[in-house]
Design an enzyme around this catalytic site. Structure first.
Site, short mmCIF file in Angstrom:
data_model
loop_
_atom_site.label_atom_id
_atom_site.label_comp_id
_atom_site.label_asym_id
_atom_site.label_seq_id
_atom_site.Cartn_x
_atom_site.Cartn_y
_atom_site.Cartn_z
N GLU A 50 0.99 -8.74 9.00
CA GLU A 50 -0.30 -8.01 9.01
C GLU A 50 -1.40 -8.81 9.71
OE1 GLU A 50 -3.02 -5.47 5.83
OE2 GLU A 50 -1.57 -6.93 5.11
N GLU A 96 0.78 -1.23 0.00
CA GLU A 96 0.00 0.00 0.00
C GLU A 96 0.81 1.28 0.00
OE1 GLU A 96 -3.59 0.26 1.94
OE2 GLU A 96 -3.90 -1.86 2.20
#
Length: 926
Positions: free
Chosen positions: A787, A511
């Site tokens: 994550e 991202e």
């Protein structure tokens, strides 16, 4: 010392007490004499928190300094600050009584732009006088200070002549200009801003080591510029200045889910620069970007932050950045509009290559395709050295994981229309080794997959990982007797660095965006481990600039148009309130509260107004709990619970901010609303029979609901809070000593257990090695935080499940700032357990380093504390009485620097001034 409780162990004769008192009086009356016997110095002189900075463009810059002394209990009594410019003294503060050593604002006549100033500070303390000097150079205060400098670059083709969508984007342009030097130079400063990135060179050499520079912003509101000292870089006669321009988030052409390719500011990369040369005879020469500059396509044929870069060495323009160069084949640079935002100096540290890691493994899972491994997951690029025929294209793809086939996993869910994390190096065929690394992108990776290598298998020596991140100094350290905790801490810090690129990002692989919720969870551990105060202060302006029309923040900042508008999300939006408060608490930054107060107030008012009956909701809840999808998702629970808890936390935080700013009416209003939310929260979610919090649709008992209620002090009373805490502990044990928290709950789980008498259980969670746990990640090869708790986690470079690091500093080492006074008033109170033998931590404060090191010995406990000058501390030592506690071998009431010692529950609370203290507690020496 009179507050120290007398005991049989403290056998000091009356005569000795008189002698000690007399010595103290002598030191107090004759401080200069004491100073001659001890060191006293000023260091870390800074303006706007930077040492000897260029480009200070605030009207009232703030000065700071650190006092060092080997004497205990040193206190600043006054300071005097003198600022001088080219025409002599600019401002003299006079002697100012008090202990202020940070946030000391300039209060003299207006500073001139682009001017060097020197400053001297003299400090008087109870241990003597110290003085030191430094300097700073102002930047460009407004657009007029840029003179005739214009935005230049490639002109975007008119809409009617637009290239077909399938056509490749334009290569990165090279721009250059030659100029003459005809005298002795007193100073030369380059100021440059860019829409995108600018890699400047003077006479063939880079002007600095910066990459991806200047910093990324919401270009419609703010554009950053960089100042560089070139005084020693210019030569008599002909010189040349040149730059290569990268796209960054400004001119991205590849499609992606965040729509950066459609940002409202989108355009071809541009640069605006002013080189101001000051001659010794007083003359000023300005070299500015305008239509006299020349432009040419460069060897970087394609650059995209997500997709990677293509570099064709055959397109290198020989000598383009040297003084003597035939630019007949070059065109005139186009003068364009450039980004609309206000030009301000870059305040965060630059992005640079921080480390070089040689490759450690090579495999050939498919004939002709090689997979190269590196020691850990990093953010950056790979430098390749190769030799081969002209036109040979070496292709290398980056990834954090391997597939079962042994190939690199390059799958993604970002919709990257131009490809994903792939560099291409096209050889010029010089007959000698050629080397290259990307400069306008970075990737998250531990492996690269190489194709097209000339001449058989490549050697490991051909590949070097270049670790790229913001050059934030490491300011904190933690270690203990437990290897799992130590390895977790180092993995956390590595992950923080991997997500530091001008803004706090999430996942360097996927991202690269500034998600507000992630930063709200990680800000404290960033501030304790790394010098990131100015980066977060900068990013708060990005959050402010990216808000919706109604004042609510976006979920990412900067944001491309309205992509970050995800509606109501208090846990994520809380970054706009909590981070400024932490900047004040950890950094002493009052200005960030003043700057954003009105915006923060408007947002919290909005959030309260759209929370019916005091109950909020959120699109984003306790993200990536163990039961949630490894690809990302909310925990199976009622998001209203965490949303309401964060609304309450914001109201209480705004109450404190209003108090700091003297807005008593606002403070009272926030407090009243907080009480209303607290009552609604308990009425809606607290089950009086079970004593735990629950929501609609919860899948069983939810640890995060209960953890947030205690962490934010929402429980109705102490008894209810203890019952809730005991329930959390019972659930952790019922799950086999496992958590079931996601990003929101993980930050607070271990601190809450520790605070309510379950420190042993918190420790057991910290060293757990089965799923889900930090130790499980380490046991499965983790070098960074993932994550998700699962091995299938989308990313292996994500910090928000690494917030156990807060617990390492605040509870295991016991170091924390006061809730309101910040580091002025320090608590050093390790929460000891029977399982851990030792721990130590150190971190930087605006006043100097604070540290705590404790260990169990055969005689009991030893705790060594370092308290910086300008602060006081309360050190808590577990002991039955003050009688069994010594400092450097003497009773507490005879110890220099000890102000008082009182019993507080099962510990002795010892108030001390600055200095180093060695406390022991155990059997009586006599």
């Amino acid at each position: 010392m009179a507050a120290c409780a007398p005991s049989p162990a403290q056998r000091i004769t009356p005569g000795l007490r008189v002698l000690i008192a007399c010595l103290a009086l002598v030191i107090a009356v004759f401080p200069a004499t004491a100073a001659r016997q001890a060191s006293l110095a000023l260091r870390a002189l800074a303006v706007e928190r930077r040492a000897e900075p260029l480009g200070i463009d605030v009207a009232r810059p703030r000065f700071s300094w650190v006092i060092d002394s080997d004497t205990r209990d040193v206190r600043q009594a006054s300071y005097r600050l003198v600022v001088s410019g080219p025409d002599g003294m600019q401002w003299d503060s006079g002697a100012v009584a008090g202990d202020a050593s940070i946030e000391v604002e300039y209060a003299g006549p207006a500073l001139a732009p682009g001017t060097r100033y020197t400053w001297t500070v003299e400090v008087r303390t109870n241990a003597g006088v110290a003085r030191a000097s430094s300097w700073f150079r102002t930047g460009l205060f407004d657009d007029g200070d840029w003179g005739e400098a214009r935005w230049i670059g490639n002109r975007r083709p008119p809409a009617t002549d637009a290239r077909p969508p399938a056509a490749p984007p334009m290569p990165a342009p090279l721009v250059r200009r030659a100029f003459e030097i005809d005298g002795d130079i007193a100073a030369a400063t380059l100021y440059y801003a860019a829409g995108g990135y600018a890699d400047f060179r003077v006479n063939g050499r880079p002007v600095n080591q910066d990459l991806l520079s200047p910093g990324f912003t919401d270009y419609d509101d703010t554009v950053q510029y960089v100042a560089v000292d070139l005084t020693a870089r210019l030569a008599q006669g002909r010189n040349a200045i040149a730059a290569e321009l990268g796209r960054g988030f400004y001119g991205m052409t590849g499609a992606n889910v965040w729509r950066w390719h459609q940002a409202p500011w989108h355009d071809e990369p541009v640069v605006r620069a002013l080189l101001r040369i000051e001659y010794a005879d007083g003359r000023i020469q300005d070299v500015v970007t305008d239509d006299t500059w020349r432009i040419h396509d460069g060897p970087t044929r394609f650059d995209d932050l997500y997709a990677g870069e293509t570099y064709d060495a055959a397109h290198v323009q020989p000598g383009y950045d040297t003084a003597d160069f035939d630019d007949a084949g070059w065109a005139a640079a186009s003068v364009g509009r450039g980004p609309r935002g206000e030009l301000i100096a870059q305040r965060q540290p630059p992005i640079r290559i921080a480390e070089e890691l040689p490759a450690t493994s090579i495999a050939e899972p498919v004939p002709g395709t090689y997979v190269i491994g590196f020691p850990s997951v990093v953010a950056g690029n790979v430098r390749v050295v190769a030799e081969g025929p002209a036109g040979t294209t070496i292709r290398f793809q980056y990834g954090e994981k391997l597939l079962a086939s042994g190939l690199v996993d390059v799958s993604n869910n970002g919709g990257f229309g131009s490809g994903f994390q792939t560099d291409r190096f096209v050889l010029a065929g010089t007959g000698a080794p050629e080397r290259w690394n990307a400069r306008f992108s970075y990737k998250g990776f531990q492996y690269i997959q190489v194709g097209g290598w000339p001449g058989g298998a490549p050697p490991l020596s051909a590949f070097t990982a270049l670790v790229v991140h913001t050059a934030a100094a490491r300011t904190g350290s933690f270690t203990s007797a437990e290897p799992v905790m130590n390895a977790t801490h180092e993995a956390v810090v590595r992950t923080l660095y991997n997500n530091l690129h001008g803004i706090p990002t999430d996942t360097p692989m996927f991202e690269k965006n500034g998600w507000t919720g992630d930063a709200a969870l990680g800000a404290e551990m960033f501030l304790m481990n790394l010098d990131t105060g100015e980066l977060f202060a900068k990013w708060m302006r990005d959050v402010h600039d990216s808000r919706r029309a109604d004042g609510a923040p976006m979920v990412i900042a900067p944001s491309s148009a309205d992509w970050g508008d995800w509606g109501t999300a208090p846990p994520w939006h809380s970054a706009y309130v909590l981070i400024p408060w932490w900047l004040y608490q950890y950094q002493g930054d009052r200005r960030v509260l003043d700057t954003h107060y009105d915006g923060m107030k408007a947002y919290v008012d909005l959030e309260y107004a759209r929370s019916p009956g005091g109950i909020a909701d959120s699109r984003l809840g306790d993200w990536v709990s163990p039961e949630a999808s490894p690809a990302g998702g909310n925990a199976p629970e009622d998001t209203r619970v965490s949303a309401t808890a964060f609304l309450y936390r914001m109201l209480r935080t705004m109450e404190r901010i209003a108090e700091v700013r003297g807005r008593s009416a606002d403070a009272a209003g926030f407090a009243a609303r907080a009480r209303a939310v607290q009552a609604a929260f308990n009425a809606e979610f607290l089950d009086p029979e079970t004593g735990h919090y629950r929501g609609i649709g919860d899948r069983g008992y939810r640890q995060t609901h209960n953890v947030l209620a205690l962490a934010f002090e929402l429980a109705p009373d102490a008894a209810a809070a203890q019952r809730v805490a005991d329930g959390i502990a019972a659930d952790v044990r019922a799950k086999g000593t496992h958590l079931n928290t996601g990003a929101l709950g993980t930050k607070y789980l271990l601190p809450v257990l520790t605070r309510y008498g379950h420190a042993d259980l918190a420790y057991a969670l910290a060293v757990q090695t089965s799923y889900p746990s930090w130790g499980y990640k380490l046991a499965n090869g983790a070098t960074t935080m993932w994550e998700h708790w699962a091995r299938e986690a989308r990313s292996r470079g994500h910090y928000f499940l690494g917030t156990i690091d807060d617990w390492f500093y605040h509870d295991v080492a016991g170091i924390r700032p006061d809730e309101r006074a910040g580091w002025r008033r320090i608590s050093i109170a390790p929460r000891l357990t029977g399982q851990l033998a030792s721990a130590r931590a150190s971190l930087s404060t605006p006043y100097g380093a604070v540290s705590c090191s404790w260990q169990r010995t055969a005689r009991g406990l030893q705790l060594v504390a370092q308290v910086p000058v300008g602060t006081t501390a309360t050190v808590r030592i577990p002991a039955a009485s003050a009688a069994v506690v010594r400092e450097s071998g003497v009773p507490l009431d005879a110890a220099n620097g000890v102000h008082s010692a009182t019993m507080d529950g099962d510990a002795v609370a010892i108030d001390v001034g600055s200095g180093r203290y060695v406390f022991t507690a155990g059997a009586r020496d006599d």
